[in-house]
Design an enzyme around this catalytic site. Structure first.
Site, short mmCIF file in Angstrom:
data_model
loop_
_atom_site.label_atom_id
_atom_site.label_comp_id
_atom_site.label_asym_id
_atom_site.label_seq_id
_atom_site.Cartn_x
_atom_site.Cartn_y
_atom_site.Cartn_z
N ILE A 64 1.00 -1.16 0.00
CA ILE A 64 0.08 0.01 0.09
C ILE A 64 0.64 1.26 0.00
O ILE A 64 0.39 2.26 -0.56
CB ILE A 64 -0.92 -0.22 1.26
CG1 ILE A 64 -2.13 0.99 1.01
CG2 ILE A 64 -0.34 0.19 2.60
CD1 ILE A 64 -2.76 0.96 -0.08
N SER A 114 11.13 0.14 8.30
CA SER A 114 10.50 -0.72 7.65
C SER A 114 11.43 -1.90 7.90
O SER A 114 12.83 -1.86 7.61
CB SER A 114 10.24 -0.70 5.99
OG SER A 114 9.52 -1.87 5.90
N ARG A 115 11.24 -3.05 8.02
CA ARG A 115 12.05 -4.35 8.66
C ARG A 115 12.80 -4.96 7.27
O ARG A 115 13.95 -5.28 7.48
CB ARG A 115 11.23 -5.32 9.11
CG ARG A 115 10.96 -5.04 10.84
CD ARG A 115 10.30 -6.15 11.15
NE ARG A 115 8.86 -6.70 10.46
CZ ARG A 115 8.28 -7.43 11.17
NH1 ARG A 115 8.49 -8.21 12.04
NH2 ARG A 115 7.21 -7.68 10.32
N LYS A 150 -6.08 2.87 7.02
CA LYS A 150 -7.08 2.20 7.39
C LYS A 150 -6.82 0.97 7.40
O LYS A 150 -6.16 0.31 6.89
CB LYS A 150 -8.31 2.56 6.62
CG LYS A 150 -8.25 1.82 5.09
CD LYS A 150 -8.77 0.64 5.02
CE LYS A 150 -8.34 0.00 3.55
NZ LYS A 150 -8.38 -1.53 3.74
N ASP A 181 -11.27 -6.08 5.65
CA ASP A 181 -10.16 -5.01 5.07
C ASP A 181 -10.55 -4.31 3.98
O ASP A 181 -10.56 -2.96 4.28
CB ASP A 181 -8.85 -5.89 4.84
CG ASP A 181 -7.62 -5.03 4.36
OD1 ASP A 181 -7.23 -4.37 5.35
OD2 ASP A 181 -7.47 -4.81 3.26
#
Length: 309
Positions: free
Chosen positions: A13, A35-36, A89, A167
């Protein structure tokens, strides 16, 4: 000067929507990412938000694109560090954790923006205006898509807190709660859970409207072919169809003219975030998430065939 913003969670996303919207925005510059497993070329990258905030004092805003199950900790960390926060969201895994963020942002005098991107689809405002003075007899939502196309290999959506078919379904609920002229509450739900997953693959919902309208929704995550993101409406003044996720609106079968070209859902979100920061406000409507929570509370659970990628 543009706000210096950090993205947390460089996943699908973020790459599909957030990064292009920030790149095109006059209000924000991408200053860093956390971010990993992924980075954005040419931008300072960190494995976690705590490291980013410590190293990047000039970052004033954080946009959280991580799965909802892990979003609360980062949101609280950012607010405690004095940064404005934008939430993908759904805004969190539970209503109570989001309420805690709302209270913290208010105490700190910071902006907290719980986004609902489908409310910014091109025809939603037009549909809302048309419905405002109508007697609604029936409203039916058909929100169906293929999870394998839209969320390939994303196991978090099948884990507790990932919402499953809600979702995408929460997008429909965000539009419903935006355009419907009075309050609704969920009266009945049937949730279909794959026997090997923690979240539902399909759902049927029935709402109570004190005005007597019949309001229903059907969500399906195993839909073959093009997605169906439609809201069918019957009123005393005729029928209407809000379709393509809110992008088009037709009255009596006749498409309407939306008017000036819209900027797009995510560019509109970032423009709104900038306005909220400028005016010292927050925006945290939880009504779509409340309907989802009610579905899990009152819903009848049915076990269906296992889901495998």
């Amino acid at each position: 000067m543009p706000h210096q913003i950090a993205i947390v969670g460089v996943g699908k996303i973020a790459r599909d929507q957030h990064l292009p919207a920030i790149s095109a925005s006059p209000d924000f510059d991408l200053a860093a990412t956390a971010s990993r497993n992924a980075q954005v070329g040419g931008v300072p990258a960190y494995n976690d938000l705590a490291s980013l905030l410590e190293a990047q004092d000039h970052v004033s805003c954080v946009s959280l694109c991580t799965p909802p199950q892990v979003r609360y900790g980062d949101a609280r960390l950012a607010l405690e560090a004095g940064r404005h926060v934008m939430l993908e969201k759904p805004p969190g895994a539970t209503l109570s954790e989001v309420q805690d963020l709302i209270d913290l942002a208010a105490a700190k005098g910071l902006t907290l923006y719980a986004t609902w991107h489908s409310r910014h689809a091109a025809a939603v405002a037009e549909a809302k205006a048309w419905l405002a003075d109508k007697a609604i007899h029936k409203l039916d939502i058909q929100w169906k898509e293929d999870v394998r196309y839209w969320h390939p290999g994303q196991d978090w959506i099948w884990q507790a807190g990932g919402l499953g078919v809600f979702d995408p379904g929460i997008n429909a609920l965000s539009v419903l709660t935006e355009i419907y002229p009075r309050a609704l509450h969920l009266s009945r739900a049937e949730l279909r859970f794959p026997e090997n997953r923690d979240t539902p693959v399909a759902a049927d919902l029935t709402f109570y409207d004190a005005g007597g309208a019949q309001v229903t929704a059907a969500f399906d995550w195993l839909h073959a072919g093009p997605p169906c993101w439609d809201i069918h409406i019957e009123t005393d003044a005729g029928t209407a169809l809000l379709s393509e996720g809110g992008a088009t609106f037709a009255i009596g079968g006749n498409p309407t003219q939306i008017g000036a070209e819209m900027p797009g859902e995510y560019p509109s979100l970032y423009a709104r975030f900038a306005d909220l920061i400028a005016t010292g406000q927050s925006e945290t409507d939880l009504s779509p998430m409340r309907h989802v929570a009610d579905a899990f509370t009152v819903g009848r659970r049915t076990v269906v065939a296992p889901f495998e990628w």
